[in-house]
Design a protein around this motif. Structure first.
Motif, PDB file in Angstrom:
ATOM      1  N   VAL A 270      70.352  85.199  46.965  1.00  0.00           N
ATOM      2  CA  VAL A 270      70.156  84.672  45.610  1.00  0.00           C
ATOM      3  C   VAL A 270      68.732  84.148  45.492  1.00  0.00           C
ATOM      4  O   VAL A 270      68.190  83.578  46.434  1.00  0.00           O
ATOM      5  CB  VAL A 270      71.156  83.531  45.312  1.00  0.00           C
ATOM      6  N   GLU A 271      68.111  84.349  44.326  1.00  0.00           N
ATOM      7  CA  GLU A 271      66.761  83.828  44.092  1.00  0.00           C
ATOM      8  C   GLU A 271      66.841  82.497  43.368  1.00  0.00           C
ATOM      9  O   GLU A 271      67.492  82.374  42.327  1.00  0.00           O
ATOM     10  CB  GLU A 271      65.932  84.817  43.279  1.00  0.00           C
ATOM     11  N   CYS A 272      66.149  81.489  43.902  1.00  0.00           N
ATOM     12  CA  CYS A 272      66.107  80.151  43.304  1.00  0.00           C
ATOM     13  C   CYS A 272      64.667  79.642  43.297  1.00  0.00           C
ATOM     14  O   CYS A 272      63.817  80.129  44.053  1.00  0.00           O
ATOM     15  CB  CYS A 272      66.988  79.181  44.089  1.00  0.00           C
ATOM     16  N   SER A 302      58.218  84.707  46.052  1.00  0.00           N
ATOM     17  CA  SER A 302      57.322  85.211  45.015  1.00  0.00           C
ATOM     18  C   SER A 302      56.753  84.029  44.252  1.00  0.00           C
ATOM     19  O   SER A 302      57.406  82.984  44.113  1.00  0.00           O
ATOM     20  CB  SER A 302      58.078  86.149  44.057  1.00  0.00           C
ATOM     21  N   CYS A 303      55.531  84.188  43.800  1.00  0.00           N
ATOM     22  CA  CYS A 303      54.873  83.156  42.984  1.00  0.00           C
ATOM     23  C   CYS A 303      54.481  83.805  41.661  1.00  0.00           C
ATOM     24  O   CYS A 303      53.730  84.788  41.637  1.00  0.00           O
ATOM     25  CB  CYS A 303      53.656  82.598  43.703  1.00  0.00           C
ATOM     26  N   ARG A 304      54.999  83.266  40.552  1.00  0.00           N
ATOM     27  CA  ARG A 304      54.728  83.831  39.228  1.00  0.00           C
ATOM     28  C   ARG A 304      54.110  82.747  38.350  1.00  0.00           C
ATOM     29  O   ARG A 304      54.762  81.763  38.009  1.00  0.00           O
ATOM     30  CB  ARG A 304      56.012  84.394  38.606  1.00  0.00           C
ATOM     31  N   TRP A 308      56.837  78.939  42.262  1.00  0.00           N
ATOM     32  CA  TRP A 308      57.356  79.643  43.433  1.00  0.00           C
ATOM     33  C   TRP A 308      58.867  79.836  43.351  1.00  0.00           C
ATOM     34  O   TRP A 308      59.600  78.988  42.846  1.00  0.00           O
ATOM     35  CB  TRP A 308      57.028  78.858  44.711  1.00  0.00           C
ATOM     36  N   PHE A 309      59.314  81.008  43.886  1.00  0.00           N
ATOM     37  CA  PHE A 309      60.737  81.324  43.976  1.00  0.00           C
ATOM     38  C   PHE A 309      61.033  81.845  45.385  1.00  0.00           C
ATOM     39  O   PHE A 309      60.173  82.463  46.025  1.00  0.00           O
ATOM     40  CB  PHE A 309      61.127  82.406  42.949  1.00  0.00           C
TER      41      PHE A 309
END
Length: 497
Positions: A270-272, A302-304, A308-309
């Motif tokens: 899961v992405e959090c 990932s950094c958007r 950060w995620f």
């Protein structure tokens, strides 16, 4: 004397001084008559520390974050050294330079000077965390890679002195690798990444050895199998059966269920949202960047736009309860099947899973019994006697011309069979090997003797080993055959009755 307090004590208790007129007529206040130099002279503030403190009062500091102030002051003091002795303990939460007194600051930089020289000593916790904050902000090294080495070494060494920092350091080490885009192999020794690798091993069990699968199960199972009395007593059986049970269950879920066994045990990734360097003072100098970083197939970042995620298996990152149920069930069923002295119960698995485990345990022990019945042990110490016996048999097989002796072809006379078998084989074994040598129904020969084909073959191989130094009957599939190299010699020894 070098001890100041002892000197003061001697002076103040001197009888001549106490009895003197000047001493008796003078009125004293509560102040000490003589004070140590440390109480008379206020410690000087080194110019660089004074200037560092001044940064907190600049116009820029008023609208910048506290993380910026820590980073700016830290870089300013990056190469500062001191030798001030400060032995008092104190407590500060999220400690930074501006929270410390001059004496505490000098004590910190003196302690840090020793740490950088390789002399790591116990210190007040605020000192330890300030040093860690410096390292995660890349203060005190020429490159992020060098700083990571310093951070990892310090964490490893200081844990031996005080394990308070342990609950933070692994996550900070991981974040350091991600944020500074270092080689992902640097994370291999971090417990959280070892957890990922164990899960990956179980997901792709076909690619790994039985030993690797067992180690992964042992690392993830909430049931501590190595403490099991059955494992301690029968570790080889336990290891083999456990891995086979895991594989057979994995195949069942793959073929019969929508979810794999690992999905049932661990769920899905899961992405959090992720707070980089959580619980630390960290100044993000690249707050608006976009990037991707993959540690492994089940753990990535990932950094958007600076946020950060993290995508991974969340929930319990420790030992898995559901896997523990399976391991405990295997332990219990093994004890029951082998009639182990100490029995135990189990729960947490379905009836169908229990049935699969029981079948696999039974299948394993059946295979083991079959393999042990086929095993031939060679006693190397008997090689000399084997050679001697072979020489004697070779001499017996040499046919010399003796006109007075008539060589007769054997008949079905059972007596003759028994005479030949007196030296080598019993009646049943004799009839069985003849059936193989002369194309007679060997299954009938075995049936007539009331013995299994494999048992007869093993007995013959064992009795003739001293003569041939080798096995004379082998199996092609389930069918016994006489090895070609020995056929003619065996026919001479065992003519058709």
């Amino acid at each position: 004397m070098s001890d100041t307090k002892e000197i003061l004590n001697i002076v103040l208790n001197d009888e001549k001084l106490l009895n003197s007129r000047a001493f008796r007529e003078r009125i004293y206040s509560d102040e000490p008559i003589i004070r140590p130099a440390s109480q008379l002279i206020k410690p000087q503030v080194p110019p660089q520390i004074k200037e560092m403190k001044g940064i907190a009062f600049t116009p820029e500091a008023y609208w910048k974050t506290s993380a910026w102030l820590f980073y700016t002051q830290g870089k300013f003091m990056e190469n500062y050294e001191d030798d001030f002795q400060y032995n008092k303990d104190f407590v500060k939460y999220y400690p930074c330079y501006r929270d410390l007194t001059t004496e505490q600051l000098r004590g910190y930089f003196s302690w840090r000077t020793e740490v950088r020289k390789g002399r790591i000593q116990k210190a007040p916790l605020p000192y330890v965390f300030i040093y860690l904050y410096e390292l995660i902000n890349c203060i005190g090294a020429n490159s992020p890679a060098e700083c990571f080495d310093m951070l990892k070494h310090f964490c490893s060494e200081y844990r031996k002195i005080d394990d308070t920092i342990e609950k933070y350091t692994d996550s900070w080490l991981t974040d350091f690798i991600i944020y500074y885009d270092l080689n992902r192999s640097l994370a291999d020794d971090i417990d959280d990444i070892k957890h990922d690798k164990a899960i990956i091993t179980l997901i792709h069990w076909e690619k790994y050895s039985k030993s690797e699968i067992f180690d992964a199960i042992e690392a993830l199972s909430a049931y501590r199998l190595k403490k099991s009395l059955y494992y301690i007593s029968e570790s080889e059986n336990f290891r083999e059966v456990l891995v086979r049970c895991f594989i057979i269950l994995s195949e069942f879920f793959r073929n019969k269920r929508k979810k794999s066994l690992c999905e049932k045990l661990f769920g899905c990734t899961v992405e959090c949202g992720h707070h980089m360097f959580s619980s630390a003072i960290f100044y993000d100098k690249n707050s608006l960047r976009n990037c991707e970083y993959t540690l492994n197939e089940v753990h990535s970042y990932s950094c958007r736009n600076g946020k950060w995620f993290c995508k991974k298996y969340y929930g319990n990152r420790g030992r898995n309860t559901h896997l523990g149920y399976i391991v405990k069930a295997v332990d219990s069923l093994l004890r029951e099947y082998t009639d182990f002295k100490y029995k135990m119960g189990f729960d947490g698995i379905s009836k169908n899973t229990e049935k699969i485990l029981k079948n696999e345990i039974e299948h394993y022990f059946e295979e083991k019994r079959h393999n042990e019945s086929m095993k031939i042990e060679i006693d190397i110490s008997k090689l000399n006697s084997i050679r001697t016996s072979a020489d004697k048999i070779r001499e017996k097989l040499i046919i010399e011309e003796e006109p007075d002796i008539e060589v007769k072809k054997p008949t079905i006379d059972i007596t003759m069979t028994e005479k030949n078998s007196d030296m080598l084989l019993g009646k049943d074994e004799y009839m069985f090997i003849c059936s193989l040598l002369y194309g007679v129904d060997h299954k009938k020969a075995a049936a007539d003797s009331g013995k299994m084909v494999s048992i007869l073959a093993d007995t013959i191989n064992e009795k003739l080993f001293d003569n041939f130094g080798d096995t004379v009957i082998e199996f092609s599939g389930d069918e016994p055959i006489v090895i070609d190299d020995y056929t003619e010699e065996l026919k001479k020894m065992f003519p058709m009755p």
